[in-house]
Each structure stands twice: as structure tokens, then as C-alpha cells.
Design a protein around this motif. Structure first.
Motif, PDB file in Angstrom:
ATOM      1  N   THR A  99      21.296   5.023  20.982  1.00 17.01           N
ATOM      2  CA  THR A  99      20.563   4.420  22.097  1.00 17.01           C
ATOM      3  C   THR A  99      19.060   4.564  21.909  1.00 17.01           C
ATOM      4  O   THR A  99      18.296   4.250  22.813  1.00 17.01           O
ATOM      5  CB  THR A  99      20.968   5.076  23.431  1.00 17.01           C
ATOM      6  OG1 THR A  99      20.679   6.481  23.357  1.00 17.01           O
ATOM      7  CG2 THR A  99      22.449   4.876  23.718  1.00 17.01           C
ATOM      8  N   ALA A 100      18.642   5.053  20.743  1.00 11.34           N
ATOM      9  CA  ALA A 100      17.228   5.361  20.506  1.00 11.34           C
ATOM     10  C   ALA A 100      16.526   4.230  19.764  1.00 11.34           C
ATOM     11  O   ALA A 100      16.816   3.980  18.592  1.00 11.34           O
ATOM     12  CB  ALA A 100      17.107   6.664  19.709  1.00 11.34           C
ATOM     13  N   GLN A 101      15.605   3.556  20.439  1.00  6.53           N
ATOM     14  CA  GLN A 101      14.753   2.588  19.760  1.00  6.53           C
ATOM     15  C   GLN A 101      13.946   3.352  18.717  1.00  6.53           C
ATOM     16  O   GLN A 101      13.483   4.469  18.974  1.00  6.53           O
ATOM     17  CB  GLN A 101      13.824   1.890  20.755  1.00  6.53           C
ATOM     18  CG  GLN A 101      14.543   0.969  21.714  1.00  6.53           C
ATOM     19  CD  GLN A 101      15.145  -0.234  21.000  1.00  6.53           C
ATOM     20  OE1 GLN A 101      14.565  -0.798  20.087  1.00  6.53           O
ATOM     21  NE2 GLN A 101      16.330  -0.619  21.432  1.00  6.53           N
ATOM     22  N   ARG A 110       5.642  16.871  17.271  1.00  9.09           N
ATOM     23  CA  ARG A 110       6.721  16.065  17.825  1.00  9.09           C
ATOM     24  C   ARG A 110       6.613  16.217  19.332  1.00  9.09           C
ATOM     25  O   ARG A 110       6.524  17.322  19.849  1.00  9.09           O
ATOM     26  CB  ARG A 110       8.067  16.587  17.343  1.00  9.09           C
ATOM     27  CG  ARG A 110       9.250  16.000  18.074  1.00  9.09           C
ATOM     28  CD  ARG A 110      10.530  16.622  17.554  1.00  9.09           C
ATOM     29  NE  ARG A 110      11.612  16.440  18.496  1.00  9.09           N
ATOM     30  CZ  ARG A 110      12.876  16.430  18.170  1.00  9.09           C
ATOM     31  NH1 ARG A 110      13.237  16.599  16.909  1.00  9.09           N
ATOM     32  NH2 ARG A 110      13.800  16.279  19.078  1.00  9.09           N
ATOM     33  N   SER A 111       6.598  15.105  20.036  1.00  5.28           N
ATOM     34  CA  SER A 111       6.518  15.127  21.487  1.00  5.28           C
ATOM     35  C   SER A 111       7.695  14.342  22.052  1.00  5.28           C
ATOM     36  O   SER A 111       7.918  13.194  21.681  1.00  5.28           O
ATOM     37  CB  SER A 111       5.209  14.489  21.957  1.00  5.28           C
ATOM     38  OG  SER A 111       5.164  14.452  23.354  1.00  5.28           O
ATOM     39  N   HIS A 139       0.819  -1.214   0.000  1.00  3.07           N
ATOM     40  CA  HIS A 139       0.000   0.000   0.000  1.00  3.07           C
ATOM     41  C   HIS A 139       0.854   1.266   0.000  1.00  3.07           C
ATOM     42  O   HIS A 139       0.340   2.354   0.233  1.00  3.07           O
ATOM     43  CB  HIS A 139      -0.950   0.002   1.191  1.00  3.07           C
ATOM     44  CG  HIS A 139      -1.837  -1.210   1.214  1.00  3.07           C
ATOM     45  ND1 HIS A 139      -2.834  -1.414   0.285  1.00  3.07           N
ATOM     46  CD2 HIS A 139      -1.843  -2.281   2.031  1.00  3.07           C
ATOM     47  CE1 HIS A 139      -3.433  -2.573   0.535  1.00  3.07           C
ATOM     48  NE2 HIS A 139      -2.845  -3.116   1.589  1.00  3.07           N
ATOM     49  N   GLY A 140       2.163   1.120  -0.214  1.00  2.00           N
ATOM     50  CA  GLY A 140       3.029   2.279  -0.295  1.00  2.00           C
ATOM     51  C   GLY A 140       3.486   2.828   1.041  1.00  2.00           C
ATOM     52  O   GLY A 140       3.942   3.960   1.101  1.00  2.00           O
ATOM     53  N   VAL A 141       3.394   2.057   2.105  1.00  2.00           N
ATOM     54  CA  VAL A 141       3.854   2.500   3.423  1.00  2.00           C
ATOM     55  C   VAL A 141       5.189   1.839   3.710  1.00  2.00           C
ATOM     56  O   VAL A 141       5.362   0.637   3.526  1.00  2.00           O
ATOM     57  CB  VAL A 141       2.829   2.153   4.520  1.00  2.00           C
ATOM     58  CG1 VAL A 141       3.360   2.528   5.894  1.00  2.00           C
ATOM     59  CG2 VAL A 141       1.509   2.860   4.250  1.00  2.00           C
ATOM     60  N   MET A 142       6.144   2.649   4.149  1.00  2.00           N
ATOM     61  CA  MET A 142       7.464   2.169   4.505  1.00  2.00           C
ATOM     62  C   MET A 142       7.595   2.210   6.030  1.00  2.00           C
ATOM     63  O   MET A 142       7.413   3.258   6.635  1.00  2.00           O
ATOM     64  CB  MET A 142       8.516   3.064   3.838  1.00  2.00           C
ATOM     65  CG  MET A 142       9.931   2.642   4.068  1.00  2.00           C
ATOM     66  SD  MET A 142      11.129   3.568   3.039  1.00  2.00           S
ATOM     67  CE  MET A 142      10.988   5.220   3.718  1.00  2.00           C
ATOM     68  N   ARG A 143       7.858   1.053   6.656  1.00  4.30           N
ATOM     69  CA  ARG A 143       8.066   0.974   8.104  1.00  4.30           C
ATOM     70  C   ARG A 143       9.558   0.854   8.363  1.00  4.30           C
ATOM     71  O   ARG A 143      10.224   0.001   7.787  1.00  4.30           O
ATOM     72  CB  ARG A 143       7.342  -0.196   8.725  1.00  4.30           C
ATOM     73  CG  ARG A 143       7.666  -0.341  10.219  1.00  4.30           C
ATOM     74  CD  ARG A 143       6.805  -1.348  10.927  1.00  4.30           C
ATOM     75  NE  ARG A 143       5.507  -0.823  11.275  1.00  4.30           N
ATOM     76  CZ  ARG A 143       5.266   0.071  12.233  1.00  4.30           C
ATOM     77  NH1 ARG A 143       6.263   0.591  12.910  1.00  4.30           N
ATOM     78  NH2 ARG A 143       4.047   0.457  12.508  1.00  4.30           N
ATOM     79  N   ILE A 144      10.079   1.719   9.247  1.00  3.53           N
ATOM     80  CA  ILE A 144      11.480   1.727   9.625  1.00  3.53           C
ATOM     81  C   ILE A 144      11.559   1.295  11.084  1.00  3.53           C
ATOM     82  O   ILE A 144      10.911   1.893  11.948  1.00  3.53           O
ATOM     83  CB  ILE A 144      12.098   3.130   9.451  1.00  3.53           C
ATOM     84  CG1 ILE A 144      12.038   3.562   7.982  1.00  3.53           C
ATOM     85  CG2 ILE A 144      13.532   3.159   9.942  1.00  3.53           C
ATOM     86  CD1 ILE A 144      10.925   4.446   7.627  1.00  3.53           C
ATOM     87  N   SER A 180       4.576   8.815  11.069  1.00  2.59           N
ATOM     88  CA  SER A 180       4.231   8.670  12.483  1.00  2.59           C
ATOM     89  C   SER A 180       5.049   7.557  13.111  1.00  2.59           C
ATOM     90  O   SER A 180       5.509   6.644  12.429  1.00  2.59           O
ATOM     91  CB  SER A 180       2.738   8.387  12.647  1.00  2.59           C
ATOM     92  OG  SER A 180       2.393   7.192  11.964  1.00  2.59           O
ATOM     93  N   GLY A 181       5.235   7.677  14.432  1.00  5.20           N
ATOM     94  CA  GLY A 181       5.974   6.679  15.192  1.00  5.20           C
ATOM     95  C   GLY A 181       6.940   7.359  16.133  1.00  5.20           C
ATOM     96  O   GLY A 181       6.730   8.504  16.530  1.00  5.20           O
ATOM     97  N   TYR A 182       8.018   6.643  16.482  1.00  5.57           N
ATOM     98  CA  TYR A 182       8.957   7.208  17.439  1.00  5.57           C
ATOM     99  C   TYR A 182      10.401   6.895  17.073  1.00  5.57           C
ATOM    100  O   TYR A 182      10.710   5.913  16.414  1.00  5.57           O
ATOM    101  CB  TYR A 182       8.658   6.714  18.855  1.00  5.57           C
ATOM    102  CG  TYR A 182       8.801   5.213  19.026  1.00  5.57           C
ATOM    103  CD1 TYR A 182      10.022   4.650  19.377  1.00  5.57           C
ATOM    104  CD2 TYR A 182       7.715   4.365  18.836  1.00  5.57           C
ATOM    105  CE1 TYR A 182      10.158   3.274  19.519  1.00  5.57           C
ATOM    106  CE2 TYR A 182       7.839   2.991  18.985  1.00  5.57           C
ATOM    107  CZ  TYR A 182       9.069   2.457  19.332  1.00  5.57           C
ATOM    108  OH  TYR A 182       9.198   1.096  19.460  1.00  5.57           O
ATOM    109  N   VAL A 183      11.270   7.810  17.517  1.00  5.68           N
ATOM    110  CA  VAL A 183      12.709   7.633  17.496  1.00  5.68           C
ATOM    111  C   VAL A 183      13.169   8.031  18.889  1.00  5.68           C
ATOM    112  O   VAL A 183      13.079   9.196  19.264  1.00  5.68           O
ATOM    113  CB  VAL A 183      13.399   8.490  16.421  1.00  5.68           C
ATOM    114  CG1 VAL A 183      14.908   8.305  16.469  1.00  5.68           C
ATOM    115  CG2 VAL A 183      12.867   8.154  15.040  1.00  5.68           C
ATOM    116  N   GLY A 184      13.590   7.043  19.681  1.00  6.91           N
ATOM    117  CA  GLY A 184      13.974   7.321  21.062  1.00  6.91           C
ATOM    118  C   GLY A 184      12.800   7.826  21.870  1.00  6.91           C
ATOM    119  O   GLY A 184      11.699   7.288  21.797  1.00  6.91           O
TER     120      GLY A 184
END
Length: 189
Positions: free
Chosen positions: A118-120, A154-155, A107-112, A131-135
């Protein structure tokens, strides 16, 4: 390519407000005060907080992490040495690992997913969202009217800040893992 992953054609985004140089191929604005810019010139990625060489093959002074295509240099004043193989990146960011995998869906979505220093890391880039998280920072962004320009929040545990990310060619023409790695480095701070 990210263009294929997000399902829309690329064109230059509308000029943005702020002090970033016009030639920037990746711009990250947070709260109107924090800017990360990266411009690609030949095989070099140079910007406000980044200085990388994009290698297509091992250099004579390569380390165990740079046996093929990859990035070497620094981001946020810490060393980066990462190699690419297929949809994976492996190497170092500062004193920690940089291990990322890109999973593309039909569907054209890339998940990284993986770790940057040290950042999950776990985020998605699609035609209409990032959308999602880095650290400790989470991102909830929607695509604005310009292609590959995402705006939202960004939170980082101390409140939310308005954030904007813009990506242009030639970065959009790179392999998904190269684009994802550069984007992850930008979001990691």
C-alpha cells in the motif's frame, strides 16, 4: 547494474558497527535499534526479516505473477511474489500490489517509482545520494566514505531517525530492477 547507475566502482565497505552478520549484503539500520539484513546465498536471500528465492525461470508451481525471473517468499512476514521484465517488477507484496519501474538517467541516477503493498514509492539512488519516499517514510541520505553506504535521516511522520544503508556484491551485480525491488522491500516497513 547499480554499480553502473551510480557511477562508482564497488569494493567491500568498511566494517560497520552493530550486530548485523559480516556476510550481510544489504543492511538497513534505523535509529540504532531497527536492523534489516539480507544475505545472498546461491539463489536465496535470507535475513532478519526476509526469506526470498531469486528465480531465474518459472517454477512448476508458479502463479500468474511468476512467469519469469523474480522473487518468491516473504518480507516482514508477508508474502512476496514478483516477476521482472526489463526495467519493471510486477506482483504482490502482502495483500497489495508490488509494481515498480526503474528509470536510469545518463548521469548515473536510478529513479524507482511505483507501489509496494500500500506504499507509494518514489526514490532515487545516485553516486552521492539516496532520497525520496516509500509509503509514509521519507529518506534523505548521502553517500559516506564507503562505496554503497548511505547515511542520513529517515522520517516516518513521528520524527526523524539516523539511518544507514549498506549494499555489497552480489546485489550490486544484479539488474537494476532486482536491486531496486530488494531495496524497496527493505525500505517498505
Amino acid at each position: 547494474m547499480l554499480m553502473a547507475a551510480s557511477g562508482c566502482a564497488s569494493s567491500s565497505p568498511a566494517p560497520s558497527k552493530g550486530p548485523e552478520p559480516a556476510a550481510a549484503n544489504l543492511v538497513l539500520w534505523t535509529g540504532g535499534t531497527h536492523a534489516f539484513t539480507a544475505s545472498v546465498e546461491d539463489d536465496n536471500i535470507i535475513g532478519s526479516r526476509i526469506s526470498l528465492h531469486r528465480a531465474s525461470a518459472a517454477s512448476p508451481d508458479s502463479t500468474e505473477f511468476s512467469e519469469g525471473p523474480g522473487f518468491q517468499g516473504s518480507a516482514y512476514d508477508v508474502p512476496v511474489n514478483v516477476s521482472f521484465s526489463g526495467a519493471s517488477a510486477r506482483g504482490i507484496f502482502g495483500s497489495g500490489p508490488l509494481n515498480l519501474d526503474v528509470i536510469e538517467n545518463p548521469h548515473g541516477v536510478m529513479r524507482i517509482q511505483g507501489i509496494v503493498g500500500t506504499a507509494q514509492t518514489s526514490f532515487e539512488v545516485g553516486a552521492n545520494h539516496l532520497s525520496g519516499y516509500v509509503g509514509r517514510c521519507t529518506y534523505d541520505m548521502k553517500r559516506s566514505t564507503a562505496p554503497f553506504r548511505y547515511e542520513g535521516l529517515r522520517s516516518c511522520g513521528y520524527g526523524s531517525a539516523r539511518t544507514r544503508i549498506e549494499i555489497t556484491n552480489p546485489i550490486l551485480q544484479w539488474t537494476p530492477i532486482e536491486t531496486a525491488t530488494l531495496l524497496s522491500l527493505a525500505l517498505a516497513h
